[in-house]
Design a protein around this motif. Structure first.
Motif, PDB file in Angstrom:
ATOM      1  N   LEU A 195     -33.016  -8.612  -7.263  1.00 51.63           N
ATOM      2  CA  LEU A 195     -33.553  -9.082  -5.991  1.00 51.63           C
ATOM      3  C   LEU A 195     -34.675 -10.082  -6.248  1.00 51.63           C
ATOM      4  N   LEU A 196     -34.774 -11.078  -5.379  1.00 50.16           N
ATOM      5  CA  LEU A 196     -35.849 -12.050  -5.531  1.00 50.16           C
ATOM      6  C   LEU A 196     -37.198 -11.379  -5.292  1.00 50.16           C
ATOM      7  N   PRO A 197     -38.193 -11.714  -6.110  1.00 53.55           N
ATOM      8  CA  PRO A 197     -39.547 -11.209  -5.859  1.00 53.55           C
ATOM      9  C   PRO A 197     -40.200 -12.006  -4.729  1.00 53.55           C
ATOM     10  N   LEU A 198     -40.326 -11.386  -3.578  1.00 56.48           N
ATOM     11  CA  LEU A 198     -40.818 -12.097  -2.398  1.00 56.48           C
ATOM     12  C   LEU A 198     -42.333 -12.014  -2.275  1.00 56.48           C
ATOM     13  N   ASP A 199     -42.943 -13.160  -2.003  1.00 52.87           N
ATOM     14  CA  ASP A 199     -44.321 -13.199  -1.553  1.00 52.87           C
ATOM     15  C   ASP A 199     -44.398 -14.202  -0.418  1.00 52.87           C
ATOM     16  N   LYS A 226     -35.775  -5.478   3.207  1.00 56.19           N
ATOM     17  CA  LYS A 226     -34.623  -5.993   3.948  1.00 56.19           C
ATOM     18  C   LYS A 226     -34.466  -7.489   3.711  1.00 56.19           C
ATOM     19  N   ASN A 227     -35.562  -8.231   3.782  1.00 58.27           N
ATOM     20  CA  ASN A 227     -35.480  -9.673   3.582  1.00 58.27           C
ATOM     21  C   ASN A 227     -35.237 -10.040   2.128  1.00 58.27           C
ATOM     22  N   ALA A 228     -35.690  -9.193   1.211  1.00 59.97           N
ATOM     23  CA  ALA A 228     -35.386  -9.422  -0.204  1.00 59.97           C
ATOM     24  C   ALA A 228     -33.877  -9.353  -0.436  1.00 59.97           C
ATOM     25  N   VAL A 229     -33.227  -8.399   0.216  1.00 57.62           N
ATOM     26  CA  VAL A 229     -31.776  -8.254   0.091  1.00 57.62           C
ATOM     27  C   VAL A 229     -31.073  -9.432   0.777  1.00 57.62           C
ATOM     28  N   VAL A 230     -31.529  -9.789   1.971  1.00 62.10           N
ATOM     29  CA  VAL A 230     -30.917 -10.896   2.704  1.00 62.10           C
ATOM     30  C   VAL A 230     -31.007 -12.189   1.907  1.00 62.10           C
ATOM     31  N   SER A 232     -31.594 -12.598  -1.287  1.00 61.13           N
ATOM     32  CA  SER A 232     -30.877 -12.501  -2.559  1.00 61.13           C
ATOM     33  C   SER A 232     -29.380 -12.675  -2.364  1.00 61.13           C
ATOM     34  N   ASN A 233     -28.849 -12.183  -1.249  1.00 56.90           N
ATOM     35  CA  ASN A 233     -27.431 -12.400  -0.942  1.00 56.90           C
ATOM     36  C   ASN A 233     -27.152 -13.884  -0.700  1.00 56.90           C
ATOM     37  N   ILE A 234     -28.078 -14.564  -0.035  1.00 59.31           N
ATOM     38  CA  ILE A 234     -27.933 -16.005   0.170  1.00 59.31           C
ATOM     39  C   ILE A 234     -28.014 -16.734  -1.172  1.00 59.31           C
ATOM     40  N   ALA A 235     -28.941 -16.276  -2.022  1.00 58.78           N
ATOM     41  CA  ALA A 235     -29.110 -16.884  -3.340  1.00 58.78           C
ATOM     42  C   ALA A 235     -27.846 -16.757  -4.185  1.00 58.78           C
TER      43      ALA A 235
END
Length: 260
Positions: A195-199, A226-230, A232-235
């Motif tokens: 998963l992308l590390p979100l900040d 939730k947004n990390a998953v969203v 990462s799926n786009i990525a």
């Protein structure tokens, strides 16, 4: 659907920023200073979880610990060398991280190392156990790692909705291979599941690019699991099988924007 132009732009940016020079001013620099895997991953875990605030201050505080620990970091932890660095009490070591919090963090790391030998062995065992217990289609590793630490350990995110930014960054370092930055030491966890590390900066850039939609009031959405998953799926549509590569493009853009 992501446009061809945006795919090409993000691919270009990821290649631009994922270079050997990236580590010079990044917390990932410290793990590259250790040849033993058990030391490299333990130092990486410390550096990732200290990654809060200004990069210059992050690097300074991690370096201050490594100056004391020496070249055998795991032995230093197992011999409780950290007790000579951190006193008891709620005085600050770095920002909101108190001396008690640092001791709690290292106490748990010592227990893990004493029991399992390496962080990898321990986290893999916990992940395999959780996979048996759950019926989830896809089990992400970051929340499993967080649950290995006491909820009073403030260095580790424990909230159910937390994006687990610091732990996901650590996992990018451990899992992604063929990278001048990431070590690719853990082959048992597929990088397609990272998963992308979100900040806030990553969220801002993703929103500017149209990868994420703003809230109904026009604000950038929060950095949540939730947004990390969203994202990462786009990525995964841009970098099939390697979603975390997008982190370099978004992070690099964020740094450039902050310096402009």
């Amino acid at each position: 659907m992501i446009s061809r132009n945006l795919r090409e732009k993000l691919s270009f940016l990821a290649e631009k920023y994922e270079t050997p020079d990236f580590i010079n001013n990044d917390p990932s620099k410290f793990m590259h200073q250790f040849s033993e895997q058990r030391d490299a991953e333990a130092v990486a875990f410390l550096a990732a979880n200290m990654a809060f605030g200004q990069r210059k201050q992050i690097l300074s505080h991690v370096d201050s610990i490594l100056q004391v620990s020496g070249t055998d970091f795991v032995d230093w932890v197992q011999n409780e060398g950290y007790r000579s660095v951190f006193t008891k009490g709620d005085s600050s070591f770095y920002r909101v991280y108190t001396h008690d919090a640092m001791n709690s963090f290292f106490d748990t790391m010592k227990q893990i190392l004493d029991t399992s030998g390496t962080l990898e062995n321990h986290f893999k065992a916990m992940y395999d156990q959780k996979r048996v217990q759950t019926d989830c289609d896809k089990l992400y590793l970051a929340p499993v790692i967080c649950n290995c630490f006491d909820k009073n350990c403030t260095l580790i995110p424990h909230g159910k909705d937390s994006a687990c930014k610091k732990v996901n960054m650590f996992l990018r370092w451990m899992v992604r291979d063929n990278s001048p930055v990431d070590l690719g030491l853990w082959t048992w966890y597929g990088k397609e599941n990272l998963l992308l590390p979100l900040d806030v900066h990553v969220m801002q850039e993703a929103t500017k690019l149209g990868l994420l939609t703003p809230t109904s009031t026009g604000r950038v959405q929060s950095a949540s699991m939730k947004n990390a998953v969203v994202l990462s799926n786009i990525a995964s549509e841009i970098f099939p099988g390697d979603p975390a590569k997008l982190d370099y493009a978004l992070f690099g853009l964020g740094v450039d924007d902050s310096n402009s």
